[in-house]
Design a protein around this motif. Structure first.
Motif, PDB file in Angstrom:
ATOM      1  N   THR A  37     -43.291  -7.229  46.382  1.00  0.00           N
ATOM      2  CA  THR A  37     -42.589  -5.961  46.621  1.00  0.00           C
ATOM      3  C   THR A  37     -41.069  -6.073  46.431  1.00  0.00           C
ATOM      4  O   THR A  37     -40.373  -5.073  46.558  1.00  0.00           O
ATOM      5  N   THR A  38     -40.579  -7.249  46.118  1.00  0.00           N
ATOM      6  CA  THR A  38     -39.142  -7.438  45.932  1.00  0.00           C
ATOM      7  C   THR A  38     -38.683  -6.705  44.673  1.00  0.00           C
ATOM      8  O   THR A  38     -39.325  -6.766  43.633  1.00  0.00           O
ATOM      9  N   ILE A  63     -46.561  -3.121  33.829  1.00  0.00           N
ATOM     10  CA  ILE A  63     -47.560  -2.105  34.148  1.00  0.00           C
ATOM     11  C   ILE A  63     -47.524  -1.730  35.625  1.00  0.00           C
ATOM     12  O   ILE A  63     -47.426  -0.563  35.979  1.00  0.00           O
ATOM     13  N   THR A  64     -47.596  -2.727  36.498  1.00  0.00           N
ATOM     14  CA  THR A  64     -47.675  -2.448  37.933  1.00  0.00           C
ATOM     15  C   THR A  64     -46.319  -2.276  38.589  1.00  0.00           C
ATOM     16  O   THR A  64     -46.217  -1.659  39.646  1.00  0.00           O
ATOM     17  N   GLY A  65     -45.272  -2.854  37.994  1.00  0.00           N
ATOM     18  CA  GLY A  65     -43.945  -2.797  38.601  1.00  0.00           C
ATOM     19  C   GLY A  65     -43.748  -3.825  39.699  1.00  0.00           C
ATOM     20  O   GLY A  65     -42.681  -3.901  40.298  1.00  0.00           O
ATOM     21  N   ALA A  66     -44.774  -4.631  39.975  1.00  0.00           N
ATOM     22  CA  ALA A  66     -44.678  -5.637  41.029  1.00  0.00           C
ATOM     23  C   ALA A  66     -43.800  -6.799  40.576  1.00  0.00           C
ATOM     24  O   ALA A  66     -43.799  -7.175  39.401  1.00  0.00           O
ATOM     25  N   CYS A  67     -43.076  -7.360  41.502  1.00  0.00           N
ATOM     26  CA  CYS A  67     -42.245  -8.517  41.221  1.00  0.00           C
ATOM     27  C   CYS A  67     -43.139  -9.674  40.771  1.00  0.00           C
ATOM     28  O   CYS A  67     -44.181  -9.941  41.362  1.00  0.00           O
TER      29      CYS A  67
END
Length: 189
Positions: A37-38, A63-67
């Motif tokens: 989540t950073t 795609i997900t935008g997750a760190c």
């Protein structure tokens, strides 16, 4: 970033070794083990505790935008970068001074009177003014039956050529070492 170690593997280098393993004046810190989540704002909020920041970058999945677990914090002062490394190290993150990219090292070795000229084609003229005019007029022009885009620029400085040679040599050494590690053993005791 709740202060818990996020890495499963133990730290491989001691803190003093990490702090001593850098190029002079390097202010760019690499941090691995960031929570998914950073984002840039969260890393910046934490890194600002150590000093003024020139830039922040957290690498995320497109795609997900997750760190993806890593990011960079570039400080204006070396001392601030060192303090950031100490803090992240104490929390269990894999951290250190970031290696400078080939492109930024290449650009730094350029001739400051020539600016940031880069491309694929070379043209030689008697004066700087004529060279500048030809570059403005022909750079990026489509030519030939395949309509290929040409690139016109100033030649590399000797320092830039040497950097390119050394970098290619290091890459080849790493490839050779990798192949040797992966080579099957045909000998039986």
């Amino acid at each position: 970033m709740n202060g818990r170690p996020l890495l499963e593997a133990p730290q491989r280098q001691g803190l003093e070794q990490i702090l001593g393993d850098r190029l002079p004046h390097n202010r760019n810190v690499y941090i691995q083990g960031l929570h998914p989540t950073t984002d840039d704002k969260l890393l910046e909020k934490f890194a600002l505790r150590f000093g003024s920041i020139e830039s922040i970058k957290v690498y995320t999945d497109r795609i997900t935008g997750a760190c993806l677990g890593c990011g960079f914090a570039k400080f204006y002062e070396v001392r601030s970068a060192e303090e950031c490394i100490r803090a992240f190290y104490r929390m269990g993150y894999k951290v250190g001074f970031a290696c400078e990219s080939f492109n930024s090292r290449h650009q730094a070795k350029g001739d400051p009177t020539r600016g940031d000229c880069r491309g694929d084609g070379f043209v030689s003229f008697d004066s700087r003014e004529v060279s500048d005019e030809v570059i403005r007029e022909f750079h990026g022009t489509l030519v030939g039956p395949g309509q290929r885009r040409i690139s016109v620029r100033y030649a590399e400085t000797p320092a830039q050529r040497e950097l390119r040679r050394i970098t290619a040599q290091r890459r080849q050494t790493r490839v050779t070492e990798y192949k040797q590690e992966r080579a099957p053993s045909y000998f039986v005791d």
